[in-house]
Motif scaffolding. Structure first.
Motif, PDB file in Angstrom:
ATOM      1  N   VAL A   1     -35.216 -21.716  75.183  1.00 53.65           N
ATOM      2  CA  VAL A   1     -36.197 -21.462  74.206  1.00 53.65           C
ATOM      3  C   VAL A   1     -34.834 -22.952  73.981  1.00 53.65           C
ATOM      4  O   VAL A   1     -33.739 -23.375  74.208  1.00 53.65           O
ATOM      5  N   ALA A   2     -35.534 -24.939  73.694  1.00 48.87           N
ATOM      6  CA  ALA A   2     -34.351 -26.178  73.985  1.00 48.87           C
ATOM      7  C   ALA A   2     -34.140 -25.533  72.410  1.00 48.87           C
ATOM      8  O   ALA A   2     -34.821 -25.442  71.679  1.00 48.87           O
ATOM      9  N   MET A   3     -32.706 -26.324  72.681  1.00 50.31           N
ATOM     10  CA  MET A   3     -32.471 -26.876  71.386  1.00 50.31           C
ATOM     11  C   MET A   3     -33.487 -27.985  70.394  1.00 50.31           C
ATOM     12  O   MET A   3     -33.323 -27.252  69.293  1.00 50.31           O
ATOM     13  N   THR A   4     -33.974 -28.249  70.243  1.00 46.43           N
ATOM     14  CA  THR A   4     -34.667 -29.381  69.544  1.00 46.43           C
ATOM     15  C   THR A   4     -35.963 -28.273  69.458  1.00 46.43           C
ATOM     16  O   THR A   4     -36.140 -28.361  68.736  1.00 46.43           O
ATOM     17  N   GLU A   5     -36.530 -26.961  70.161  1.00 48.12           N
ATOM     18  CA  GLU A   5     -37.008 -26.024  69.534  1.00 48.12           C
ATOM     19  C   GLU A   5     -37.051 -25.151  68.545  1.00 48.12           C
ATOM     20  O   GLU A   5     -37.248 -24.996  67.868  1.00 48.12           O
ATOM     21  N   ILE A   6     -35.501 -24.921  68.428  1.00 50.69           N
ATOM     22  CA  ILE A   6     -34.075 -23.991  68.400  1.00 50.69           C
ATOM     23  C   ILE A   6     -34.550 -24.966  66.652  1.00 50.69           C
ATOM     24  O   ILE A   6     -34.343 -24.501  65.343  1.00 50.69           O
ATOM     25  N   LEU A   7     -34.336 -26.092  66.608  1.00 50.57           N
ATOM     26  CA  LEU A   7     -34.230 -26.745  66.087  1.00 50.57           C
ATOM     27  C   LEU A   7     -34.872 -27.316  64.506  1.00 50.57           C
ATOM     28  O   LEU A   7     -35.462 -27.415  63.509  1.00 50.57           O
ATOM     29  N   LEU A   8     -36.560 -27.536  65.133  1.00 47.60           N
ATOM     30  CA  LEU A   8     -37.574 -27.554  64.583  1.00 47.60           C
ATOM     31  C   LEU A   8     -38.227 -26.012  63.769  1.00 47.60           C
ATOM     32  O   LEU A   8     -38.519 -26.120  61.914  1.00 47.60           O
ATOM     33  N   GLY A   9     -37.558 -25.439  64.326  1.00 46.78           N
ATOM     34  CA  GLY A   9     -37.786 -23.603  63.597  1.00 46.78           C
ATOM     35  C   GLY A   9     -36.479 -23.661  62.723  1.00 46.78           C
ATOM     36  O   GLY A   9     -37.704 -22.945  61.353  1.00 46.78           O
ATOM     37  N   TYR A  10     -35.560 -23.646  62.184  1.00 44.35           N
ATOM     38  CA  TYR A  10     -34.947 -23.292  61.674  1.00 44.35           C
ATOM     39  C   TYR A  10     -35.286 -24.749  60.521  1.00 44.35           C
ATOM     40  O   TYR A  10     -34.936 -24.097  59.249  1.00 44.35           O
ATOM     41  N   VAL A  11     -35.256 -25.496  60.714  1.00 48.50           N
ATOM     42  CA  VAL A  11     -35.395 -26.683  59.808  1.00 48.50           C
ATOM     43  C   VAL A  11     -37.001 -26.813  59.387  1.00 48.50           C
ATOM     44  O   VAL A  11     -36.960 -26.751  58.037  1.00 48.50           O
TER      45      VAL A  11
ATOM     46  N   THR B   1     -26.673 -12.810  66.976  1.00 49.44           N
ATOM     47  CA  THR B   1     -27.941 -12.600  67.177  1.00 49.44           C
ATOM     48  C   THR B   1     -28.211 -13.967  67.904  1.00 49.44           C
ATOM     49  O   THR B   1     -29.091 -14.201  67.822  1.00 49.44           O
ATOM     50  N   ILE B   2     -27.300 -14.780  67.700  1.00 49.38           N
ATOM     51  CA  ILE B   2     -27.286 -16.658  68.274  1.00 49.38           C
ATOM     52  C   ILE B   2     -28.255 -15.696  69.491  1.00 49.38           C
ATOM     53  O   ILE B   2     -28.553 -16.794  70.201  1.00 49.38           O
ATOM     54  N   TYR B   3     -26.817 -15.391  70.315  1.00 50.52           N
ATOM     55  CA  TYR B   3     -26.987 -15.310  71.951  1.00 50.52           C
ATOM     56  C   TYR B   3     -28.380 -14.667  72.223  1.00 50.52           C
ATOM     57  O   TYR B   3     -28.685 -14.986  73.837  1.00 50.52           O
ATOM     58  N   GLU B   4     -29.406 -14.100  71.533  1.00 52.24           N
ATOM     59  CA  GLU B   4     -30.886 -14.242  71.748  1.00 52.24           C
ATOM     60  C   GLU B   4     -31.375 -15.200  72.024  1.00 52.24           C
ATOM     61  O   GLU B   4     -32.986 -14.794  72.566  1.00 52.24           O
ATOM     62  N   VAL B   5     -31.271 -15.712  70.894  1.00 49.51           N
ATOM     63  CA  VAL B   5     -31.987 -17.234  70.494  1.00 49.51           C
ATOM     64  C   VAL B   5     -31.339 -17.695  71.738  1.00 49.51           C
ATOM     65  O   VAL B   5     -32.586 -18.686  72.847  1.00 49.51           O
ATOM     66  N   LEU B   6     -30.263 -18.077  72.726  1.00 44.71           N
ATOM     67  CA  LEU B   6     -29.672 -18.487  72.777  1.00 44.71           C
ATOM     68  C   LEU B   6     -30.071 -18.015  75.320  1.00 44.71           C
ATOM     69  O   LEU B   6     -29.600 -19.257  75.542  1.00 44.71           O
TER      70      LEU B   6
ATOM     71  N   ARG C   1     -22.797 -26.235  71.301  1.00 40.50           N
ATOM     72  CA  ARG C   1     -23.161 -25.106  72.113  1.00 40.50           C
ATOM     73  C   ARG C   1     -23.135 -24.216  70.438  1.00 40.50           C
ATOM     74  O   ARG C   1     -21.852 -24.016  69.706  1.00 40.50           O
ATOM     75  N   LEU C   2     -24.130 -23.258  69.757  1.00 41.19           N
ATOM     76  CA  LEU C   2     -24.135 -22.735  69.097  1.00 41.19           C
ATOM     77  C   LEU C   2     -23.351 -21.576  68.725  1.00 41.19           C
ATOM     78  O   LEU C   2     -23.128 -21.395  67.466  1.00 41.19           O
ATOM     79  N   ARG C   3     -23.022 -21.159  69.396  1.00 37.69           N
ATOM     80  CA  ARG C   3     -21.653 -19.881  69.318  1.00 37.69           C
ATOM     81  C   ARG C   3     -20.033 -20.520  69.641  1.00 37.69           C
ATOM     82  O   ARG C   3     -19.699 -19.292  69.121  1.00 37.69           O
ATOM     83  N   ASN C   4     -20.542 -21.320  68.848  1.00 34.95           N
ATOM     84  CA  ASN C   4     -19.201 -22.206  68.809  1.00 34.95           C
ATOM     85  C   ASN C   4     -19.170 -21.967  67.782  1.00 34.95           C
ATOM     86  O   ASN C   4     -17.646 -22.457  67.066  1.00 34.95           O
TER      87      ASN C   4
END
Length: 253
Positions: free
Chosen positions: A97-107, A88-93, A250-253
């Motif tokens: 959405v920037a990587m910093t925004e993904i970081l802020l959400g999860y962290v 499901t990470i592909y839906e986010v990628l 990349r997170l998909r890695n």
């Protein structure tokens, strides 16, 4: 800054906690309560006080820190690893959405969950011992910095992990021993000089010592040094993540 994206990730992660309330909240609180019962009966009967503080009250900051570190790392790593595992990470990628925004959400969600459990344990501790907080502002500061730092650390583990064994390697085999040997259940001053020197190589000692100082005004390490150490950890985590994102990982890695 895509605030809606950050909020969506954050509230999705918080909703997952509500769906797994028994595992996410109740289980760690019960486990910590058992520490109070077992250590209070087995050790507390032999060690009445440590530096003028009852033994049960003395170990309270260490128990909170033990739970906080474990929960923040686990939530931070699992939050980003599970979408990788399920795809499901592909839906986010694929979203804007920037990587910093993904970081802020999860962290942000991982740190919030860790702090909620920590505060519940603090309230629970009052059922067993008399807890006082002499420096409430510093207590919250140490609490907040530790939660954010180790949620970031957990996020890095989630990015790195290729399977569930790697995901649980550090939270299960590295963090608990460091916390137990970091003065959570004793004062480092009780140890022989050699082991006192060895203990100062343990980074968790500085977290536990500074956090305990905010409660009772006693510490194995100067509180300013403890605050500096957690700040250094935070900067190192942010710098490492910035390097990871800059190199095109990349997170998909």
């Amino acid at each position: 800054m895509n605030v809606e994206a950050v909020k969506s990730i954050y509230f999705f992660e918080m909703a997952r906690t509500r769906r797994t309330l028994l595992q996410s909240v109740i289980s760690p609180v019960i486990s910590t309560s058992l520490y109070f019962i077992v250590f209070g009966a087995a050790v507390g009967s032999r060690i009445q006080e440590v530096e003028g503080v009852s033994y049960g009250a003395f170990i309270t900051p260490g128990l909170i820190m033990l739970t906080l570190l474990g929960q923040c790392i686990s939530n931070g790593s699992f939050g980003i690893y599970f979408p990788k595992f399920t795809g499901t990470i592909y839906e986010v990628l694929s979203a804007p959405v920037a990587m910093t925004e993904i970081l802020l959400g999860y962290v942000g969600a991982a740190a919030t969950k860790g702090m909620i459990i920590g505060f519940i344990i603090l309230l629970t501790a009052n059922l067993f011992v008399d807890v006082r907080i002499e420096h409430p502002f510093m207590m919250i500061l140490f609490f907040l910095l530790t939660a954010i730092t180790f949620s970031l650390f957990g996020f890095m583990i989630g990015i790195w992990a290729g399977n569930f064994e790697q995901l649980n390697l550090i939270p299960m085999l590295v963090v608990p021993p460091l916390t137990f040997l970091g003065g959570s259940f004793y004062s480092v001053s009780m140890l022989p000089p050699f082991w006192q020197a060895v203990s100062h190589l343990n980074p968790v000692l500085y977290l536990v010592s500074g956090f305990r100082w905010s409660f009772y005004g006693i510490a194995d390490v100067n509180p300013a040094i403890s605050l500096a150490m957690i700040t250094v950890f935070l900067v190192l985590c942010l710098g490492t993540l910035a390097w990871i994102f800059k190199t095109g990982y990349r997170l998909r890695n």
